[in-house]
Design an enzyme around this catalytic site. Structure first.
Site, PDB file in Angstrom:
ATOM      1  N   LYS A 257      25.716  -4.134  -2.040  1.00  0.00           N
ATOM      2  CA  LYS A 257      27.444  -3.944  -2.043  1.00  0.00           C
ATOM      3  C   LYS A 257      27.813  -3.182  -0.749  1.00  0.00           C
ATOM      4  O   LYS A 257      28.882  -3.088  -0.328  1.00  0.00           O
ATOM      5  CB  LYS A 257      27.847  -3.324  -3.193  1.00  0.00           C
ATOM      6  CG  LYS A 257      27.480  -3.895  -4.480  1.00  0.00           C
ATOM      7  CD  LYS A 257      27.892  -2.881  -5.681  1.00  0.00           C
ATOM      8  CE  LYS A 257      27.405  -3.323  -6.807  1.00  0.00           C
ATOM      9  NZ  LYS A 257      27.467  -2.361  -8.004  1.00  0.00           N
TER      10      LYS A 257
ATOM     11  N   HIS B 152       5.616   6.126  11.261  1.00  0.00           N
ATOM     12  CA  HIS B 152       4.981   5.922   9.845  1.00  0.00           C
ATOM     13  C   HIS B 152       4.055   7.169   9.708  1.00  0.00           C
ATOM     14  O   HIS B 152       2.874   7.115   9.670  1.00  0.00           O
ATOM     15  CB  HIS B 152       4.286   4.699   9.729  1.00  0.00           C
ATOM     16  CG  HIS B 152       3.946   4.278   8.351  1.00  0.00           C
ATOM     17  ND1 HIS B 152       4.069   5.085   7.320  1.00  0.00           N
ATOM     18  CD2 HIS B 152       3.709   3.193   7.983  1.00  0.00           C
ATOM     19  CE1 HIS B 152       3.885   4.288   6.148  1.00  0.00           C
ATOM     20  NE2 HIS B 152       3.459   3.089   6.481  1.00  0.00           N
TER      21      HIS B 152
ATOM     22  N   ARG C  88       0.717  -1.306  -0.071  1.00  0.00           N
ATOM     23  CA  ARG C  88       0.174   0.045   0.058  1.00  0.00           C
ATOM     24  C   ARG C  88       0.909   1.253   0.019  1.00  0.00           C
ATOM     25  O   ARG C  88       0.553   2.079  -0.784  1.00  0.00           O
ATOM     26  CB  ARG C  88      -0.954  -0.020   1.162  1.00  0.00           C
ATOM     27  CG  ARG C  88      -2.459  -0.575   0.936  1.00  0.00           C
ATOM     28  CD  ARG C  88      -2.986  -1.126   2.277  1.00  0.00           C
ATOM     29  NE  ARG C  88      -2.035  -2.038   2.944  1.00  0.00           N
ATOM     30  CZ  ARG C  88      -1.986  -3.421   2.476  1.00  0.00           C
ATOM     31  NH1 ARG C  88      -3.060  -3.785   1.743  1.00  0.00           N
ATOM     32  NH2 ARG C  88      -1.049  -4.192   3.179  1.00  0.00           N
ATOM     33  N   THR C  89       1.694   1.462   0.817  1.00  0.00           N
ATOM     34  CA  THR C  89       2.524   2.473   0.946  1.00  0.00           C
ATOM     35  C   THR C  89       3.271   2.986  -0.465  1.00  0.00           C
ATOM     36  O   THR C  89       3.100   4.030  -0.819  1.00  0.00           O
ATOM     37  CB  THR C  89       3.461   2.549   2.071  1.00  0.00           C
ATOM     38  OG1 THR C  89       2.756   2.112   3.267  1.00  0.00           O
ATOM     39  CG2 THR C  89       3.953   3.889   2.418  1.00  0.00           C
TER      40      THR C  89
ATOM     41  N   ARG D 135      11.459   3.887   2.839  1.00  0.00           N
ATOM     42  CA  ARG D 135      11.051   2.943   3.808  1.00  0.00           C
ATOM     43  C   ARG D 135      12.235   2.266   4.305  1.00  0.00           C
ATOM     44  O   ARG D 135      13.101   1.767   3.253  1.00  0.00           O
ATOM     45  CB  ARG D 135       9.886   1.815   3.372  1.00  0.00           C
ATOM     46  CG  ARG D 135       9.659   0.852   4.642  1.00  0.00           C
ATOM     47  CD  ARG D 135       8.634   0.208   4.293  1.00  0.00           C
ATOM     48  NE  ARG D 135       7.285   0.574   4.611  1.00  0.00           N
ATOM     49  CZ  ARG D 135       5.983   0.096   4.705  1.00  0.00           C
ATOM     50  NH1 ARG D 135       5.855  -0.901   4.399  1.00  0.00           N
ATOM     51  NH2 ARG D 135       5.123   1.095   5.069  1.00  0.00           N
TER      52      ARG D 135
END
Lengths: 140, 303
Positions: free
Chosen positions: B84, B133, B55-56, B105
């Site tokens: 890396k 959030h 969703r986000t 995120r």
């Protein structure tokens, strides 16, 4: 036990008994400047027992570190055998790279950033700038 | 209202007035989306997802596309130089050379703040581990505002994983600034709301029984016990079924209750609740896109 008075330097007095060694470790003193004396478990009228540090030929210490470890301490600056200034220390509002964040989920565990903690006013607690993890004292 | 160039890392980065501005803008977009379809023309969003999301990520990308902007990014860090060992700081400096704004995120708490400290473009925290959030909070609050008309005087139950639930932490901080809100914190002892969040709210009660709390609530915010936040599988298994809301339990709730969930859900909201008019979690999903449209436009200085 007798340690002579210093003519120029700093005396850190009224340290909680048992905290002197830790303070000395974290003050990162330039030991080339002069004599350093740590007295532990000295009788004190006010506190029963205290620790005390004498630093000869230096005029600066990191008050922030001192405040964080033991804000009961008093810092006495001595010039030419007399007390030039006497000051108590407060909990520092911000400390960098003194407390390490122990939260394994914190970004500081993977990213090369400084460990910054902020004082929560009125609580004596510090919170990590990044994850808000709290520590109550220097020992945690 | 000047929000151009701001970062959104913590829910407290936005004042009450700025939040109101974003809710009002979202309402305008909902009413007439065609009027906003070229608002961010020429702007580029970097969508940086170091952790899975449905969703986000999709709502951010849909929001930018619906505003006429474009999107670059990744949803899988293994396809990038992060694999890396590249740092967050170097990654964000690189991304800032290409894009105008970034939504990020990351599984580590505080990662978005590290990015913001090194970035020359606005950074939006799209979830940093179990911490915050803030755009889910804007989504939740827009949904509450649309259904209840405002926030004053409501009693909200926060239920489930309150310890690692970043959406709960953000929502509690943001709502605590409005007068007369009562929080009922419903969780097992092991998943209590962290102290730093409890310190930020005033009027709250902690209970362990959902059934007991249900009749008093105007809003019930359900959360999933998140497997990915546990280091110990045994703890997760022991706690995962702590609270399950089903149609039978809902009989004890008020008729004007709102049931919110940031989704995804596991089994904590039974599917027999989905058709109940009090369940608004899929409306919440759609609101998430509209509020992110408002946010992107505001941080880019287009509204």
């Amino acid at each position: 036990m007798e340690v002579k008075n210093i003519q120029n330097g700093i005396v850190i007095d009224h340290i909680h008994a048992g905290f002197g060694l830790k303070i000395l470790e974290h003050l990162d003193i330039d030991k080339g400047l002069g004599s350093v004396a740590l007295l532990m478990n000295v009788p004190s009228e006010k506190y029963g027992r205290k620790d005390l540090i004498k630093l000869e030929n230096t005029q600066s210490v990191d008050i922030n570190i001192l405040g964080l470890i033991d804000h009961q301490a008093t810092v006495i600056y001595i010039k030419d055998g007399v007390i030039a200034q006497k000051t108590t220390v407060d909990l520092p509002k911000k400390v960098t790279n003194v407390i390490k964040c122990k939260n394994p989920r914190c970004v500081t565990s993977v990213e090369p950033v400084p460990h910054i903690f902020h004082l929560v006013e009125g609580s004596g607690k510090y919170r990590c700038e990044y994850c808000d993890n709290a520590v109550k004292s220097f020992d945690e | 209202m000047e929000l151009k160039g701001k970062n959104l890392i913590s829910p407290m980065d936005l004042s009450v007035e700025e939040m109101t501005f974003l809710f009002d803008t979202a309402e305008e977009i909902i009413a007439s989306p065609q009027d906003f379809c070229e608002l961010c023309k020429g702007a580029l969003l970097a969508s940086l997802f170091f952790e899975p999301s449905t969703r986000t990520r999709l709502s951010f990308e849909a929001a930018m596309l619906r505003l006429g902007g474009k999107v670059i990014g990744f949803s899988e860090p293994r396809s990038t130089s992060v694999e890396k060992g590249e740092s967050i700081a170097d990654t964000i400096r690189t991304v800032a050379s290409y894009a105008d704004i970034a939504a990020m995120r990351h599984p580590k708490e505080g990662a978005a703040l590290v990015a913001a400290q090194k970035s020359t473009i606005p950074i939006i925290n799209a979830g940093d581990g179990g911490h915050f959030h803030p755009t889910q909070t804007l989504t939740d609050m827009l949904t509450i505002r649309r259904e209840k008309g405002g926030f004053g005087g409501i009693t909200i139950g926060l239920c489930g994983d309150l310890k690692f639930g970043r959406t709960v932490h953000s929502l509690a901080f943001a709502l605590a600034r409005y007068g007369g809100i009562k929080f009922v914190l419903i969780s097992p002892d092991e998943l209590r709301l962290p102290e730093y969040v409890r310190d930020g709210i005033v009027d709250y009660a902690e209970v362990t029984d959902l059934r007991e709390a249900l009749p008093s609530l105007d809003v019930l915010y359900m959360t999933r016990v998140q497997r990915e936040r546990f280091f110990n599988e045994e703890d997760y298994i022991r706690l995962k079924d702590s609270y399950i809301l089903n149609a039978a339990k809902l009989k004890e709730a008020r008729q004007d209750l709102m049931i919110l969930h940031p989704l995804p859900r596991a089994n904590e909201v039974s599917t027999d609740v989905d058709d109940d008019p009090r369940a608004v979690y899929f409306t919440q999903v759609k609101n998430g896109m509209y509020i992110r449209m408002a946010l992107l436009a505001a941080l880019l200085g287009r509204v």
